[in-house]
Design a protein around this motif. Structure first.
Motif, PDB file in Angstrom:
ATOM      1  N   THR A  52       0.863  -1.178   0.000  1.00  0.00           N
ATOM      2  CA  THR A  52       0.000   0.000   0.000  1.00  0.00           C
ATOM      3  C   THR A  52       0.898   1.226   0.000  1.00  0.00           C
ATOM      4  O   THR A  52       1.645   1.461   0.948  1.00  0.00           O
ATOM      5  N   VAL A  77      -8.888   6.110  -9.868  1.00  0.00           N
ATOM      6  CA  VAL A  77      -7.453   6.039 -10.172  1.00  0.00           C
ATOM      7  C   VAL A  77      -7.261   5.266 -11.472  1.00  0.00           C
ATOM      8  O   VAL A  77      -7.889   4.219 -11.693  1.00  0.00           O
ATOM      9  N   LEU A  79      -3.920   3.750 -13.644  1.00  0.00           N
ATOM     10  CA  LEU A  79      -2.478   3.520 -13.608  1.00  0.00           C
ATOM     11  C   LEU A  79      -1.941   3.370 -15.026  1.00  0.00           C
ATOM     12  O   LEU A  79      -2.505   2.628 -15.843  1.00  0.00           O
ATOM     13  N   VAL A  82       3.160   0.031 -13.675  1.00  0.00           N
ATOM     14  CA  VAL A  82       3.615  -0.568 -12.421  1.00  0.00           C
ATOM     15  C   VAL A  82       4.803  -1.439 -12.819  1.00  0.00           C
ATOM     16  O   VAL A  82       4.622  -2.549 -13.326  1.00  0.00           O
ATOM     17  N   VAL A 107       5.662   3.481  -9.975  1.00  0.00           N
ATOM     18  CA  VAL A 107       4.211   3.588 -10.188  1.00  0.00           C
ATOM     19  C   VAL A 107       3.903   4.964 -10.756  1.00  0.00           C
ATOM     20  O   VAL A 107       4.426   5.976 -10.270  1.00  0.00           O
ATOM     21  N   GLU A 193      -1.202  -5.133 -10.624  1.00  0.00           N
ATOM     22  CA  GLU A 193      -2.659  -5.029 -10.725  1.00  0.00           C
ATOM     23  C   GLU A 193      -3.154  -4.043  -9.680  1.00  0.00           C
ATOM     24  O   GLU A 193      -2.640  -4.005  -8.558  1.00  0.00           O
ATOM     25  N   LEU A 194      -4.152  -3.258 -10.052  1.00  0.00           N
ATOM     26  CA  LEU A 194      -4.762  -2.297  -9.134  1.00  0.00           C
ATOM     27  C   LEU A 194      -5.718  -3.034  -8.205  1.00  0.00           C
ATOM     28  O   LEU A 194      -6.580  -3.794  -8.659  1.00  0.00           O
ATOM     29  N   ALA A 197      -8.004   1.931  -3.795  1.00  0.00           N
ATOM     30  CA  ALA A 197      -7.557   3.322  -3.661  1.00  0.00           C
ATOM     31  C   ALA A 197      -8.383   3.981  -2.562  1.00  0.00           C
ATOM     32  O   ALA A 197      -9.614   3.956  -2.610  1.00  0.00           O
ATOM     33  N   LEU A 226      -2.711   3.847  -2.088  1.00  0.00           N
ATOM     34  CA  LEU A 226      -2.912   3.013  -3.272  1.00  0.00           C
ATOM     35  C   LEU A 226      -2.368   1.616  -3.005  1.00  0.00           C
ATOM     36  O   LEU A 226      -1.189   1.455  -2.672  1.00  0.00           O
ATOM     37  N   VAL A 228      -1.595  -2.100  -4.584  1.00  0.00           N
ATOM     38  CA  VAL A 228      -1.383  -2.813  -5.841  1.00  0.00           C
ATOM     39  C   VAL A 228      -0.828  -4.205  -5.539  1.00  0.00           C
ATOM     40  O   VAL A 228      -0.250  -4.441  -4.479  1.00  0.00           O
TER      41      VAL A 228
END
Length: 267
Positions: A52, A77, A79, A82, A107, A193-194, A197, A226, A228
């Motif tokens: 995080t 959000v 992206l 990443v 990121v 991968e998200l 948020a 955030l 991921v």
């Protein structure tokens, strides 16, 4: 008069609808036969880390027409990247592959803000302003995240060159003769991968507006937490729960655990 009313008020007739009667079908379970298979190897994405990241951004957004009151702000959000960049690794004993023990996670992306506000117009419609607030940064990750956990696995490409002496004099080099070997290892790229948020935001006008006054600039201070996932496709042996690493005949032979250097750095 009664006949006239009867002619004016006609009953509402239903619209015809075409329907098809469905034929019932029988259903039965398909019998299966268990095939003995000892510890098969599968290739699946493995979660390496789930950090995080705290991202802090500040920006100014212009509002046209000017606003008298902010009604609602909706955020999402997006992206753009990443990317994991390894900076430290150790050799996997008995192979020519390496485990990444430390890396930088880059990121970048943007926060999409949808701002709804009221203007100074009497009984005016709500105004809508969409703004993209970019951000970028990096975080330091160490592997494994927990004892015995997964790590990124990479094979380093290698190159070798062999030179020869002069056939006649044996005293100088032959510049017209050389032997080359080039081993290229193609690795599964770690990817992201998200997950989630969480926004903490303060929006205000840089110049305080009087009651019922207008302001045309909105200053925002956002703290974004955030989350991921960082993954890599690896070979896993079922049952044993261990990663399977191939052994390639590279230039540098696999080092035994007794002579292996514990930690190496990429330069």
């Amino acid at each position: 008069m009664s006949d006239q009313l009867d002619n004016q008020i006609q009953p509402c007739l239903p619209c015809p609808v075409t329907s098809t009667e469905q034929t019932p079908l029988s259903s039965a379970n398909t019998p299966v036969v268990t095939t003995p298979l000892s510890t098969p190897i599968i290739k699946i994405p493995v979660v390496l880390s789930e950090p995080t990241l705290q991202i802090v951004v500040e920006s100014d957004i212009t509002l046209s027409p000017a606003a008298t009151e902010i009604k609602r702000v909706k955020k999402n959000v997006f992206l753009n990247q990443v990317k994991l960049v390894p900076v430290r690794f150790t050799r996997i004993a008995g192979t020519d592959f390496f485990r990444v023990t430390r890396a930088k996670l880059f990121v970048a992306g943007h926060i999409r803000k949808n701002i709804e506000y009221a203007s100074s117009a009497c009984n005016g419609a709500l105004q809508d302003r969409i703004a993209d607030v970019p951000f970028s940064g990096f975080a330091d990750l160490t592997f494994p995240q927990e004892p015995g956990g997964p790590t990124p696995i990479l094979g380093i490409s290698e190159f070798a060159e062999v030179n020869f002496l002069n056939d006649h004099t044996q005293l100088d080099a032959r510049l017209d003769k050389a032997f080359f070997q080039n081993l290229v290892k193609y690795n599964e790229q770690p990817f992201g991968e998200l997950v989630a948020a969480n926004f903490f935001e303060l929006d205000f006008s840089p110049t305080m507006a009087r009651p019922e006054g207008t302001f045309s600039k909105l200053r925002e201070k956002i703290v974004l937490e955030l989350t991921v996932k960082v993954l890599q496709v690896q070979q896993i042996r079922l049952g044993a729960g261990s990663v399977v690493t191939p052994v390639l005949s590279g230039l540098t032979p696999p080092v035994s655990p007794a002579t292996e250097s514990p930690t190496n750095h990429w330069q």
